[in-house]
Design an enzyme around this catalytic site. Structure first.
Site, PDB file in Angstrom:
ATOM      1  N   ASP A 343       0.593  -1.166  -0.099  1.00  0.00           N
ATOM      2  CA  ASP A 343      -0.109  -0.067  -0.058  1.00  0.00           C
ATOM      3  C   ASP A 343       0.711   1.182   0.062  1.00  0.00           C
ATOM      4  OD1 ASP A 343      -2.730   1.381   0.474  1.00  0.00           O
ATOM      5  OD2 ASP A 343      -1.608   2.005   2.215  1.00  0.00           O
ATOM      6  N   GLU A 379       1.651  -0.407  -5.090  1.00  0.00           N
ATOM      7  CA  GLU A 379       0.672   0.510  -5.320  1.00  0.00           C
ATOM      8  C   GLU A 379       1.663   1.752  -5.821  1.00  0.00           C
ATOM      9  OE1 GLU A 379      -3.467   2.599  -3.743  1.00  0.00           O
ATOM     10  OE2 GLU A 379      -1.742   2.157  -2.147  1.00  0.00           O
TER      11      GLU A 379
END
Length: 706
Positions: A343, A379
């Site tokens: 993330d 990401e």
């Protein structure tokens, strides 16, 4: 109670079959107390007198699995200097393998007075915070082996443990929303029938439910609020939280591996749940604030934040890097997971201010013989300056391709000047990845994910509808590149509903015929809706859970998706390992290339055709006889050729198939308009009508004389 000196390594609580070694790093501590908790909440404090290289440690022969514990760290409390030690707060072990309980938002969790922030709050947080748990690491893995699938053979399914299982009628009620529920044969069967090869779980590291959400009757549903990087989230445990959640999670992984499905974890190493300077003191802040967090250089009372959550972990700190690497190796070696999706990975690349592609984080992973061999997905952005880094990660990494998502959405909603970029996204985004030596599988292709509209909502809403979140509809992305097909939200208009169904099929078809690695968000294969809410991070209810009570339209979409995944699996030309090359020149004549682009009139696409802002239709020939890479046995791959007829125009278009050199006879295998049955034969040079906003996929017939 016997207390032995113990060892400074490994960090955390390590049970060896007889007793437990406890070890905690703190460079700033003056004194550390190990706190053992009985079932009735009675606390026994043990002063740790052994310190080596800033690691405080002891061995307790009598400490057994299931023992709850925490730490109290005595040291400087000087926020302007960055120090926030507070022995009145019971602290979680950063290396805890299991965690019991949740925080309740009590004022005692905070080191300042709510009425006067300059005043210390020395209320004891025991009874209001979470506790670490000693675990028994033994588990009978049997003959478990990682599927170790190549990226180009992968189809990723992003799912939420609770969201996927909570409403499934075949999962026993007591197992719904849990790891055991995810391992249930009904869920495994759904994934295998769909053709999924990798299950990407949204955060399962122990996370915190934000007090401000709980005050509104909401929870942190998504889980991007980590507090324990080694512990499976206890809220997903069916059988107990005194270490049982570890065994339960391992059972889930084992079940998926038996079905040939890899398990990838969505991990949040960029920040923690302690938030900004006004957040609670739960673990890292009270142990060694300056070692774990990035602080503002000229104002060390505040945190440098590139995540939007209040803090960012300090990637320059060797102890923070060690913790992250230890966590990754633990989940690979002890929990048998097959990869990670990081993330806000750009935050991990920040050593100073800018995103540094060659930061210590990447260097360490590159040389690690364990971590470097699993799937690593970035990401590739954060909210800081220069944080958007799609295409900017090192060769070992794959990336969520945000440009793929945006371009495909724009193409199918009819935006002008998108055809050229759409062609690049369809063929693996060589413009983003080839210059660094990466291949099409560097691109994790997705149209929808947990963050944003579901696929059904993408074609049903022009605007977000997040009122249920209690933030005045101000949260969530406002520019969604969505199109409601003529009506906002649910409608009884049959024309609009038919178009919406077709658009969902268009998106799924594009996703599964694109080079790269496709990722499907859970429930999109069944037309799941969140009623226009594009930010259900706090909606732990039926708005965000997958509804398994399928109507005819949802069941048809599910079967269509299964067919698409099978088509991709059956045809290597749709999942190549290398980028396409064009036609080769031989004696002044061009041979048929690995890929050819045609206008609907079967003419080679010219520069003018590509530059036409209003061009929304194209024909693509994928040469199954010209796949350059060998198969796993080193043999030449020969496949059917594929012809893609893509029409994003609001009107039907006639396509003339190319000449017999490209294939004398074709078979229609898929039509997103649902007006042509599969298997119908079409000869070279014939005209095929492609309905408005539709895709037709044809396969070459190998026996061309029939």
């Amino acid at each position: 109670m016997q207390i032995w000196p113990g060892r400074p390594y490994p960090l955390g609580a390590t049970f060896d079959g007889s007793g437990t070694n406890f070890a905690l790093f703190s460079q700033v501590a003056d004194e550390v107390e190990l706190c053992l908790l009985d079932d009735d909440g009675t606390e026994t404090r043990i002063q740790l007198t052994e310190v080596d290289a800033h690691v405080w440690h002891a061995y307790l022969p009598g400490a057994q699995p299931g023992q709850r514990y925490g730490f109290r760290v005595h040291g400087p409390y000087d926020p302007p200097a960055g120090h926030r030690c507070d022995p009145s707060k019971l602290l979680l072990d950063p290396y805890a393998k299991a965690i019991d309980g949740q925080i309740d938002g009590d004022a005692s969790l905070f080191s300042y007075d709510f009425d006067d922030h300059e005043q210390r709050n020395t209320e004891d947080s025991l009874g209001h915070t979470m506790t670490s748990v000693v675990i028994n690491p033994y588990f009978d893995w049997g003959y478990d082996r990682p599927p170790a699938l190549d990226y180009h053979d992968s189809v990723i399914y992003e799912a939420h443990v609770k969201g996927l299982t909570q409403l499934h009628p075949a999962v026993p009620e007591e197992l719904r929303g849990t790891y055991a529920g995810m391992a249930h044969p009904a869920i495994v069967e759904h994934l295998t029938e769909l053709g999924i090869t990798a299950l990407e779980l949204m955060p399962v590291h122990q996370f915190v439910h934000d007090p401000h959400l709980q005050e509104k009757g909401l929870n942190n549903y998504w889980g991007y609020n980590t507090i324990g990087f080694f512990a499976p989230h206890n809220g997903y445990a069916a059988y107990g939280t005194r270490g049982e959640q570890v065994t339960e999670f391992k059972t889930l992984v084992k079940a998926m591996h038996e079905a040939g499905i890899e398990v990838i974890l969505d991990v949040v190493y960029n920040h923690t749940a302690e938030g900004n300077h006004m957040g609670p003191t739960l673990s890292f802040r009270g142990i060694d604030n300056t070692s774990y967090y990035r602080l503002v250089d000229d104002d060390r009372a505040h945190y440098f934040d590139t995540t939007g959550t209040g803090n960012s972990l300090l990637m320059r700190s060797p102890h923070t890097l060690q913790m992250i690497m230890d966590s990754l190796r633990y989940w690979i070696e002890e929990m048998h997971v097959d990869g990670f999706r990081f993330d806000l990975a750009s935050t991990l690349a920040r050593e100073l201010h800018e995103v540094d592609r060659l930061s210590s984080f990447f260097d360490i992973i590159q040389q690690d013989p364990v971590i470097s061999q699993v799937k690593l997905i970035a990401e590739p952005w954060d909210i800081g300056e220069g944080g958007y880094q799609v295409g900017g990660f090192p060769p070992l990494w794959t990336e969520w391709n945000g440009q793929y998502r945006d371009t495909v959405r724009d193409f199918w909603r009819g935006e002008p000047a998108t055809l050229g970029e759409f062609a690049s996204r369809l063929t693996g985004s060589s413009d983003l990845y080839e210059h660094t030596g990466r291949r099409p599988v560097a691109s994790i292709n997705f149209v929808t994910a947990h963050d944003g509209f579901t696929l059904r909502d993408l074609v049903s809403y022009n605007e977000k509808h997040n009122e249920a979140n209690g933030e005045g509809n101000a949260d969530g992305e406002s520019h969604n590149r969505s199109w409601n097909c003529g009506a906002e939200g649910p409608t009884t208009d049959p024309k609009v509903n038919r178009l919406r169904a077709r658009q969902q099929r268009n998106f799924l078809t594009t996703l599964l015929i694109s080079q790269g690695v496709p990722m499907i968000a859970h429930g999109d294969e069944m037309g799941r809706s969140q009623q226009g809410n594009n930010n259900v991070y706090c909606q732990d209810n039926e708005l965000s859970w997958v509804d398994w009570d399928l109507g005819d339209e949802q069941a048809e979409l599910l079967e269509f998706t299964r067919k698409l995944v099978r088509l991709r699996a059956d045809h290597p030309v749709l999942r190549r390992r290398r980028f396409f090359a064009g036609a080769a020149e031989h004696g002044g004549e061009s041979e048929i290339g690995e890929i050819e682009w045609f206008t609907p009139e079967a003419q080679d696409m010219s520069d003018e055709d590509w530059a036409d802002d209003h061009a929304r239709a194209v024909m693509v020939f994928l040469n199954g006889q010209a796949i350059p890479e060998p198969d796993a046995r080193g043999e030449r791959i020969v496949d059917d050729s594929v012809l893609l007829l893509l029409n994003a125009d609001p009107a039907a278009r006639k396509f003339t198939l190319p000449g017999a050199d490209y294939g004398a006879r074709w078979s229609v295998v898929l039509d997103t308009s649902s007006r042509r049955s599969s298997g119908s034969a079409v000869r070279a040079g014939a005209t095929v009508t492609v309905q408005d906003r539709s895709v037709v996929v044809l396969l070459s017939a190998r026996d061309t004389e029939q």
